[in-house]
Motif scaffolding. Sequence first.
Motif, mmCIF file in Angstrom:
data_model
loop_
_atom_site.group_PDB
_atom_site.id
_atom_site.type_symbol
_atom_site.label_atom_id
_atom_site.label_comp_id
_atom_site.label_asym_id
_atom_site.label_seq_id
_atom_site.Cartn_x
_atom_site.Cartn_y
_atom_site.Cartn_z
ATOM 1 N N UNK A 88 -29.838 3.994 -9.666
ATOM 2 C CA UNK A 88 -28.917 4.426 -8.622
ATOM 3 C C UNK A 88 -29.358 5.749 -8.026
ATOM 4 N N UNK A 89 -28.816 6.014 -6.848
ATOM 5 C CA UNK A 89 -28.949 7.329 -6.220
ATOM 6 C C UNK A 89 -27.534 7.862 -6.062
ATOM 7 N N UNK A 90 -27.231 8.928 -6.808
ATOM 8 C CA UNK A 90 -25.885 9.514 -6.797
ATOM 9 C C UNK A 90 -25.979 10.948 -6.296
ATOM 10 N N UNK A 91 -25.054 11.287 -5.408
ATOM 11 C CA UNK A 91 -25.115 12.601 -4.760
ATOM 12 C C UNK A 91 -23.858 13.403 -5.048
ATOM 13 N N UNK A 92 -24.054 14.704 -5.316
ATOM 14 C CA UNK A 92 -22.936 15.630 -5.492
ATOM 15 C C UNK A 92 -23.299 16.950 -4.830
ATOM 16 N N UNK A 93 -22.298 17.651 -4.331
ATOM 17 C CA UNK A 93 -22.527 18.986 -3.779
ATOM 18 C C UNK A 93 -22.723 19.980 -4.907
ATOM 19 N N UNK A 94 -23.456 21.042 -4.617
ATOM 20 C CA UNK A 94 -23.493 22.160 -5.549
ATOM 21 C C UNK A 94 -22.140 22.853 -5.544
ATOM 22 N N UNK A 95 -21.845 23.567 -6.610
ATOM 23 C CA UNK A 95 -20.573 24.283 -6.685
ATOM 24 C C UNK A 95 -20.551 25.409 -5.657
ATOM 25 N N UNK A 96 -19.368 25.914 -5.362
ATOM 26 C CA UNK A 96 -19.233 27.029 -4.418
ATOM 27 C C UNK A 96 -20.032 28.240 -4.901
#
Length: 348
Positions: A88-96
């Motif tokens: 899979x390719x899973x994406x998340x933002x970096x934390x603030x």
Amino acid sequence: MNTAVTTHYAEGAYDSRNIPKQPPQLHEQAGLLTRTLPWGSTEDIAPFSFIDDDSPEQLRELEEDERKKPGTRQRNEAIFHNACNHLCYRRAHASIWTQTWLYMWGVGRALFLIGVVLYLFMFMPIMIYMGSNTVGGISGVVDSLIISACWVFIPTLSCWLIGHIAVYRLPSHWILKPSEGPLWELNRQTGQVTVFARKPGQFAHLGIEGDFVRPFYEFDACVHILPSRQGLPQYSLHLVHRYQSVAIDFKPVTGLQSSEQACFALWDMWQNYMDISHPLPEIPTWEEFRPLDPTTSEHDRLTGRNPRYWRDMDKETYKNVIDELLIRIQKLDAFSRPNLMSQHVRNL
């Protein structure tokens, strides 16, 4: 399909040779300033950023890090909610917290360099010209230039240096902090696309509790056109569900593009990645996982592909490959292709 393939992929995995009939599309979900791309007739290609982010030199460094600290990749994926492999390719933002340091480094550097250019080639010549006709003369000009330089360069250079030290010199666990969770996922093994619920009841208006999960073939790729401040068109790719107002914006992956061909390349890459009748895209990102994917492994065996094609590539060859890629991207014309999905969906 051999036994290894059937046991590895789920029953609902996306196969472009076997797409089921679907309900007619009754409403346009893409919105204004978008153009929907056709399915199928893909090339084995990817956007420049996807290849440039994983140069052969970087791949070898990651390989060495994994050799010294086995399991580093899996630990980071679990902590930061990201994944990029044959499954899979899973994406998340970096934390603030992490984004703050990254922006401080990137924006500080950009503003400092822009300031240097404007200062040397615009402000300084103007001040010298104006000062030559004033009472204070050259000494007054020098004082003004020093004061203005302090106001321009000290803040931007400080941001750049502080951000650089934080990103590149401090221990990574001080700066890199996980976000609250993943945003979306494209799963090759199951053929499903997931848009994760970031808050309770996010998709309750659709009658869905929890995450929004649908087959890949229910989504269409749309090129979104956004004018820049100068009025020039900028392009980004969105994956839009055909029947519900749910979409994935790929700007965080590749950024805004100056040409729509980059969006065509990204759409081809995602189709090839999700299609179990195709091998994994031929880019550095997935090279180490090719032996683990049955379709890709069989393809590489039949073609005699060098398993370290990217990782052992020298700089000159890599540069030539990139140049050829950019030429191929500019020649893409996705809108002239027949639409594979029109055989399976009415009113598309």
